[in-house]
Design a protein around this motif. Structure first.
Motif, PDB file in Angstrom:
ATOM      1  N   THR A   1       0.830  -1.205  -0.153  1.00 32.04           N
ATOM      2  CA  THR A   1       0.159   0.214   0.137  1.00 32.04           C
ATOM      3  C   THR A   1       0.787   1.052   0.092  1.00 32.04           C
TER       4      THR A   1
ATOM      5  N   ASN B   1       1.752   4.549   1.441  1.00 34.22           N
ATOM      6  CA  ASN B   1       1.387   5.073   2.101  1.00 34.22           C
ATOM      7  C   ASN B   1       1.270   6.609   2.223  1.00 34.22           C
TER       8      ASN B   1
ATOM      9  N   HIS C   1      -0.426   8.051  -0.929  1.00 36.79           N
ATOM     10  CA  HIS C   1      -2.124   7.890  -1.066  1.00 36.79           C
ATOM     11  C   HIS C   1      -3.423   6.262  -0.910  1.00 36.79           C
ATOM     12  N   ASN C   2      -2.773   5.603   0.149  1.00 36.42           N
ATOM     13  CA  ASN C   2      -3.080   4.516   0.510  1.00 36.42           C
ATOM     14  C   ASN C   2      -4.295   3.647  -0.466  1.00 36.42           C
TER      15      ASN C   2
END
Length: 68
Positions: A63, A65, A67-68
């Motif tokens: 994932t 960090n 833009h998630n």
């Protein structure tokens, strides 16, 4: 699928879990997940944030960090 030697030993990758290498002028993120090794572009496709700074879940979901 094409295999290109990275110069990273399996023991080096195992000690860190991930490692960024360069290939053809691009950064490639190597990720160890159990017995498997994955190689992905080290850039979020949205704005280029380095995925090596991302979060890797126990089931190997990477994932970004930023833009998630």
């Amino acid at each position: 699928m094409m295999f290109v030697a990275s110069g990273v030993s399996r023991s080096e990758l195992h000690s860190k879990g991930r490692k960024v290498v360069r290939h053809d002028g691009k950064q490639v993120l190597l990720i160890e997940a159990g017995e498997r090794v994955f190689a992905v572009a080290n850039r979020c496709p949205h704005e280029g944030y380095p995925l090596s700074e991302g979060t890797l879940s126990s089931d190997c979901l990477l994932t970004c960090n930023w833009h998630n």
